[in-house]
Scaffold this motif. Sequence first.
Motif, short mmCIF file in Angstrom:
data_model
loop_
_atom_site.label_atom_id
_atom_site.label_comp_id
_atom_site.label_asym_id
_atom_site.label_seq_id
_atom_site.Cartn_x
_atom_site.Cartn_y
_atom_site.Cartn_z
N MET A 1 4.09 55.58 97.29
CA MET A 1 5.12 56.00 95.89
C MET A 1 5.35 54.20 95.81
O MET A 1 5.82 54.02 96.95
CB MET A 1 6.13 56.57 95.76
N THR A 2 5.30 53.50 94.93
CA THR A 2 6.29 52.17 94.92
C THR A 2 6.89 51.87 94.33
O THR A 2 7.10 52.56 92.73
CB THR A 2 5.18 50.78 95.05
N VAL A 3 7.94 51.33 93.81
CA VAL A 3 9.16 51.36 93.82
C VAL A 3 9.83 50.14 93.30
O VAL A 3 9.72 49.39 94.16
CB VAL A 3 10.72 52.63 93.82
N THR A 4 9.79 49.74 92.11
CA THR A 4 10.38 48.28 92.37
C THR A 4 12.04 47.69 90.71
O THR A 4 11.63 49.04 90.13
CB THR A 4 9.03 47.30 90.98
N LEU A 5 12.37 46.83 91.16
CA LEU A 5 13.19 46.82 90.82
C LEU A 5 13.03 45.95 89.78
O LEU A 5 12.61 44.27 90.25
CB LEU A 5 15.15 46.37 91.08
N VAL A 6 13.47 45.60 88.04
CA VAL A 6 12.87 44.63 86.99
C VAL A 6 14.18 44.29 86.28
O VAL A 6 14.71 45.55 85.59
CB VAL A 6 11.43 45.59 85.88
N ARG A 7 14.21 42.99 86.30
CA ARG A 7 15.74 42.63 86.13
C ARG A 7 16.01 42.74 84.16
O ARG A 7 14.54 42.42 83.43
CB ARG A 7 15.62 41.60 86.23
N LEU A 8 16.89 44.01 83.44
CA LEU A 8 16.64 44.14 82.42
C LEU A 8 17.37 42.89 81.72
O LEU A 8 18.51 42.39 82.01
CB LEU A 8 16.64 45.12 81.29
N ASN A 9 16.50 42.65 80.74
CA ASN A 9 18.22 41.76 79.53
C ASN A 9 19.16 42.70 77.96
O ASN A 9 17.93 42.81 77.37
CB ASN A 9 17.16 40.79 78.64
N PRO A 10 20.14 43.07 79.10
CA PRO A 10 20.98 43.86 77.92
C PRO A 10 21.07 43.19 76.81
O PRO A 10 21.08 43.75 75.80
CB PRO A 10 21.81 44.24 78.67
N ILE A 99 15.02 54.01 96.31
CA ILE A 99 15.42 53.03 95.08
C ILE A 99 16.07 52.94 96.10
O ILE A 99 16.69 51.64 96.10
CB ILE A 99 15.62 53.77 94.08
N LEU A 100 16.76 53.41 96.96
CA LEU A 100 17.73 52.59 97.50
C LEU A 100 17.58 52.10 98.60
O LEU A 100 17.83 50.56 98.78
CB LEU A 100 18.54 53.65 98.31
N ARG A 101 16.29 51.73 99.43
CA ARG A 101 15.92 50.56 100.35
C ARG A 101 15.48 49.78 99.72
O ARG A 101 15.94 48.57 99.78
CB ARG A 101 14.64 51.72 100.91
N VAL A 102 14.43 49.79 98.60
CA VAL A 102 14.24 48.63 97.38
C VAL A 102 15.56 48.37 97.37
O VAL A 102 15.67 46.73 97.41
CB VAL A 102 13.90 49.41 96.35
N THR A 131 20.83 61.07 100.98
CA THR A 131 20.07 60.24 100.17
C THR A 131 20.94 59.05 101.06
O THR A 131 20.28 58.62 101.47
CB THR A 131 20.09 59.73 98.89
N PHE A 132 22.04 58.45 101.11
CA PHE A 132 22.58 57.84 101.36
C PHE A 132 22.52 57.69 103.36
O PHE A 132 21.65 57.10 103.90
CB PHE A 132 24.11 58.16 101.44
N LEU A 133 22.72 58.85 103.55
CA LEU A 133 22.23 59.24 105.16
C LEU A 133 21.12 58.87 105.56
O LEU A 133 20.63 58.52 106.66
CB LEU A 133 23.03 60.56 105.34
N ARG A 134 19.98 59.70 105.28
CA ARG A 134 18.48 59.04 105.18
C ARG A 134 18.23 57.70 104.95
O ARG A 134 16.89 57.33 106.01
CB ARG A 134 17.60 60.13 104.34
N CYS A 135 18.74 57.16 104.46
CA CYS A 135 18.53 55.64 104.45
C CYS A 135 18.91 54.58 105.31
O CYS A 135 19.34 53.67 105.30
CB CYS A 135 18.49 55.27 102.70
N GLY A 136 19.73 55.56 106.60
CA GLY A 136 20.65 54.75 106.97
C GLY A 136 21.97 54.13 106.75
O GLY A 136 22.78 53.39 107.82
N TRP A 137 22.63 54.65 105.53
CA TRP A 137 24.00 53.79 105.04
C TRP A 137 25.06 54.96 106.44
O TRP A 137 25.13 55.92 106.22
CB TRP A 137 23.88 54.31 103.70
#
Length: 182
Positions: A1-10, A99-102, A131-137
């Motif tokens: 699975m691949t997640v990307t963040l796409v900057r939005l123009n509000p 999402i948190l990793r990305v 989720t925070f804990l699983r991602c090393g936070w």
Amino acid sequence: MTVTLVRLNPTGSDGAELVDFMTRNEFPFHVRHRPTQEQVEAAITDGAFRNEDNDSFWVEHDELGRVGFFRLEDLTDGAPLFDLRLDASFRGQGLGQEILRVAADHVFTTMPEVIRFEGQTREDNIAMRKTFLRCGWVKEAHYRQGWPVEGGEPVASVAYGLLRQDWERGRTTTFVWEDLEV
């Protein structure tokens, strides 16, 4: 699975879609569970989604399409916070970790001055806390009665942080929570 963040123009091409996303979903662990059109439009006008202190993104999944919204906050403080909102139909599917990793990759690769990335959630948002804990936070604060609840008593706000050095090394450093004796 691949997640990307796409900057939005509000204030431009994404404004109507942002209003639609925010008003058709309920966000049970946010201060405003169901923002109104007027509230979202006012936030857009006030720069809450894009200004020197905030930047916003659509969360896009390579198979599922647009699954949510992600905002970076407090960008001028050197330790940004974030706001993550998943579309109701995509919650509970394990997307939070990716999402948190990305998001951490984005912050630490595009903002060289940032040495820590922060997030907060309500004490009863167990899925996000795990989720925070699983991602090393690391849990860094527990603010008793620090999160207002519409129509109810406040609950605790729990803060987590990720250090650049931990992100770079792929390991979690921690600290002694109770470091003083009475």
